[in-house]
Design a protein around this motif. Structure first.
Motif, short mmCIF file in Angstrom:
data_model
loop_
_atom_site.label_atom_id
_atom_site.label_comp_id
_atom_site.label_asym_id
_atom_site.label_seq_id
_atom_site.Cartn_x
_atom_site.Cartn_y
_atom_site.Cartn_z
N GLU A 44 0.82 -1.20 0.00
CA GLU A 44 0.00 0.00 0.00
C GLU A 44 0.86 1.25 0.00
OE1 GLU A 44 -3.71 0.24 2.62
OE2 GLU A 44 -2.54 1.97 3.27
N LEU A 45 0.50 2.21 -0.83
CA LEU A 45 1.19 3.50 -0.86
C LEU A 45 0.15 4.61 -0.79
CD1 LEU A 45 3.75 3.14 -3.82
CD2 LEU A 45 4.16 2.75 -1.40
N GLY A 46 0.35 5.53 0.17
CA GLY A 46 -0.55 6.67 0.28
C GLY A 46 -2.01 6.27 0.34
N GLY A 47 -2.29 5.13 0.97
CA GLY A 47 -3.68 4.69 1.11
C GLY A 47 -4.23 3.99 -0.11
N PHE A 48 -3.38 3.80 -1.13
CA PHE A 48 -3.83 3.08 -2.32
C PHE A 48 -3.21 1.69 -2.35
CE2 PHE A 48 -4.75 7.31 -3.85
CZ PHE A 48 -5.79 7.13 -4.73
N THR A 49 -4.00 0.65 -2.51
CA THR A 49 -3.42 -0.66 -2.80
C THR A 49 -3.06 -0.67 -4.29
OG1 THR A 49 -5.53 -1.61 -3.44
CG2 THR A 49 -4.95 -1.75 -1.11
N ALA A 50 -2.22 -1.65 -4.67
CA ALA A 50 -1.80 -1.71 -6.08
C ALA A 50 -3.01 -1.82 -7.00
CB ALA A 50 -0.85 -2.88 -6.28
N ALA A 51 -4.01 -2.61 -6.58
CA ALA A 51 -5.20 -2.79 -7.42
C ALA A 51 -5.98 -1.48 -7.53
CB ALA A 51 -6.09 -3.88 -6.83
N GLN A 52 -6.10 -0.78 -6.39
CA GLN A 52 -6.81 0.51 -6.43
C GLN A 52 -6.09 1.49 -7.33
OE1 GLN A 52 -7.14 1.56 -2.29
NE2 GLN A 52 -9.36 1.29 -2.32
N MET A 53 -4.76 1.44 -7.31
CA MET A 53 -3.99 2.37 -8.13
C MET A 53 -4.29 2.13 -9.61
SD MET A 53 -2.03 4.89 -8.09
CE MET A 53 -0.86 5.19 -6.79
N THR A 54 -4.32 0.86 -10.00
CA THR A 54 -4.64 0.55 -11.39
C THR A 54 -5.99 1.14 -11.78
OG1 THR A 54 -3.49 -1.53 -11.06
CG2 THR A 54 -4.82 -1.35 -13.04
N THR A 55 -6.98 0.92 -10.92
CA THR A 55 -8.30 1.45 -11.20
C THR A 55 -8.27 2.97 -11.26
OG1 THR A 55 -9.15 -0.42 -9.96
CG2 THR A 55 -10.71 1.33 -10.47
N TYR A 56 -7.54 3.55 -10.31
CA TYR A 56 -7.47 5.02 -10.25
C TYR A 56 -6.87 5.58 -11.54
CZ TYR A 56 -6.25 9.70 -8.74
OH TYR A 56 -6.14 11.06 -8.66
N ILE A 57 -5.76 4.98 -11.99
CA ILE A 57 -5.11 5.47 -13.22
C ILE A 57 -6.09 5.37 -14.40
CG2 ILE A 57 -3.26 5.07 -14.87
CD1 ILE A 57 -1.76 3.72 -12.49
N ALA A 58 -6.70 4.19 -14.53
CA ALA A 58 -7.60 3.97 -15.67
C ALA A 58 -8.74 4.98 -15.65
CB ALA A 58 -8.15 2.56 -15.64
N VAL A 59 -9.36 5.15 -14.49
CA VAL A 59 -10.53 6.00 -14.46
C VAL A 59 -10.14 7.47 -14.57
CG1 VAL A 59 -10.82 6.31 -11.98
CG2 VAL A 59 -12.81 6.19 -13.46
N SER A 60 -8.96 7.84 -14.06
CA SER A 60 -8.54 9.24 -14.17
C SER A 60 -8.27 9.62 -15.62
CB SER A 60 -7.26 9.48 -13.38
OG SER A 60 -7.47 9.19 -12.04
N TRP A 61 -7.57 8.75 -16.33
CA TRP A 61 -7.29 9.08 -17.73
C TRP A 61 -8.57 9.08 -18.54
CZ3 TRP A 61 -3.26 11.31 -19.93
CH2 TRP A 61 -2.07 11.33 -19.22
#
Lengths: 264, 261
Positions: free
Chosen positions: A50-67
């Motif tokens: 976990e980094l900055g409250g994001f799990t690796a899976a959440q980060m993937t989702t976050y990147i995809a949805v942000s772009w």
């Protein structure tokens, strides 16, 4: 009056549709961006969970949805307005019985709807197929996200209109427009989620309007913000929407008094 | 000699037009620097959460970024084809260019020079020096000639890719969507390509070889032996891609017909 605005929206949508081939490459651009950031973050995560409250899976989702959100809210209203000012065609807008800024916002919305249907949705489907994106299950996350997405569009367009109108005052605002683009991409949390910045930087970003464009809707979609928290982040967006109306109107009023056409 | 004289005349012209919009000149330098700063911020923030990126330390990644900025600055200064289709084909300015004796691409590039971009190259050099010192690199005799050759080869790669894509506008009416695509991808060549999956690695190495404008040549100075062979390949790639770009351009110009405006 209102039907005129709807027409501006409709015409822009149809114009975009006529040039839709460009958007097939757009889907590729966004997928590639997601891909590269996905692999970069994978390397950064390495073994840490976990980094900055994001799990690796959440980060993937976050990147995809942000772009993909960017694929929807992005527009070139700033450039269009600056061009109108530089070549003098804005003078015509002054004598029309219809508010120019509103016209631009409606055109932006027409483009946004086009981008939503032909860029964001297909792009998201491809991203889901290629990368381990986790879609939220709670209906509140979906509804909240869609509403917030609309406000992302509004806030981003307001910032674009303000930057474009700046051409009234600095004659050539190319540099400003570039700077704005950089600032929006960085401070909105598109490139790095705001919670990963060092404390003081994230504190600064939290009092700026940019986080309302990408970071807040992204947080809802990844499930980091849920339940009543959604109302809070939506409130921040509404707040910034209201606050940004003020400079937009003021600059427009002031600008009309100092029209300075450079040829055309 | 004739071409050198032209460069000088165009630069004088450039200064005259720029001085009309003096404030914007500074804003542009500032916005360029800010753009570079965002990439540095990305590196700094990332290394607060990890101590290596695919086996590369923070100083090494910074060094690679410093190298990346050097050819990028030269490229943005001399090769600016961003609005080509709009300005030269749609508005018909290509006709004017073609009636003159100097090579058409050369004229177009000179009409669009952007010297402030070179500031980025200098900052890149400074970043290389500082991060190199941190790693403990010692300046050797071959570093400077190698840097010049590699940086120019990287510029050729950029030039080749962008002239190839821009020459597409001689064949089709609106390929404008592709340029922003490249613009987005080029930055990825500066991260250790080994972190990407195989497809993206091949893409960045052989198809749109942006790995040769960042990580591979920089690896030579960093003494990362696993990439030495790729680093030495940089000039070859520069020549190949540069020539392909120029050939396609020349061929495209032959097909050019005025837009009638």
């Amino acid at each position: 009056m209102n039907s005129a605005f709807i027409d501006f929206m409709r015409i822009r949508f149809l114009t975009m549709l006529a040039y839709r081939v460009n958007y097939y490459s757009g889907i590729l651009i966004y997928t590639l961006n997601i891909g590269v950031y996905y692999f970069t973050w994978q390397a950064i995560y390495g073994s840490s969970g976990e980094l900055g409250g994001f799990t690796a899976a959440q980060m993937t989702t976050y990147i995809a949805v942000s772009w993909m959100a960017r694929a929807f809210y992005f527009n070139n209203l700033d450039r269009e307005i600056a061009a109108d000012i530089r070549d003098g065609s804005i003078a015509i807008q002054f004598i029309r019985p219809i508010n120019y800024v509103m016209v631009k916002m409606m055109q932006g919305l027409g483009e946004g709807i086009f981008r939503f249907l032909l860029l964001m949705i297909p792009g998201m489907i491809i991203a889901i197929l290629l990368f381990p994106v986790e879609l939220p299950t709670a209906p509140s996350a979906w509804i909240g996200f869609l509403v917030m997405l609309f406000f992302s569009f509004l806030i981003n367009s307001q910032i674009n209109v303000i930057t474009g109108l700046a051409a009234f005052f600095v004659e050539n605002n190319e540099g400003m427009m570039r700077m704005k683009r950089v600032v929006v991409d960085l401070f909105s949390g598109l490139i790095i989620p705001i919670s990963l910045y060092p404390g003081w930087m994230s504190a600064v970003m939290k009092v700026l309007p940019f986080q309302a464009i990408t970071y807040l809707p992204g947080s809802v979609f990844t499930g980091r913000v849920e339940g009543t928290g959604i109302w809070n982040v939506l409130g921040i967006q509404v707040f910034w929407f209201a606050v940004l109306l003020l400079p937009m109107v003021l600059i427009w009023r002031k600008a009309r008094k100092r029209l300075f056409v450079q040829g055309g | 000699m004739y071409y050198m004289g032209l460069i000088w005349e165009y630069l004088k012209n450039y200064m005259k037009t720029r001085l009309t919009y003096r404030a914007d000149f500074w804003v542009e330098i500032l916005s360029d620097l800010l753009f570079q700063a965002t990439n540095l911020i990305f590196i700094f923030v990332v290394f607060r959460h990890t101590d290596n990126l695919g086996g590369w330390s923070e100083s090494e990644v910074l060094f690679v970024y410093g190298y990346f900025m050097v050819p990028y600055g030269i490229f943005s200064c001399f090769i600016n084809l961003w609005g080509f289709s709009e300005r030269y084909i749609v508005k018909g300015e290509m006709d004017r260019i073609l009636t003159r004796p100097a090579h058409n691409l050369f004229q177009i590039l000179l009409e669009n020079v952007d010297p402030p971009a070179l500031v980025g190259s200098f900052i890149g050099l400074i970043i290389m020096i500082f991060s190199g010192a941190e790693i403990g690199l010692v300046l050797e005799w071959w570093h400077i000639p190698a840097l010049i050759i590699l940086a120019l080869s990287s510029v050729m790669i950029y030039a080749g890719i962008y002239t190839t894509l821009t020459s597409l506008s001689f064949y089709s009416d609106a390929p404008t969507g592709i340029l922003p695509l490249m613009y987005n991808i080029q930055g990825y060549g500066r991260y250790p390509v080994t972190i990407y999956n195989r497809a993206i690695q091949v893409l960045l190495t052989w198809i749109i070889p942006f790995a040769f404008v960042g990580i591979y040549p920089a690896a030579l100075f960093l003494e990362r032996s696993e990439m030495h062979r790729m680093a030495l390949l940089t000039p070859v790639m520069g020549l190949v891609f540069g020539s392909v770009g120029l050939l396609l351009w020349n061929y495209g110009v032959k097909r050019y017909r005025g837009a009638g405006s």
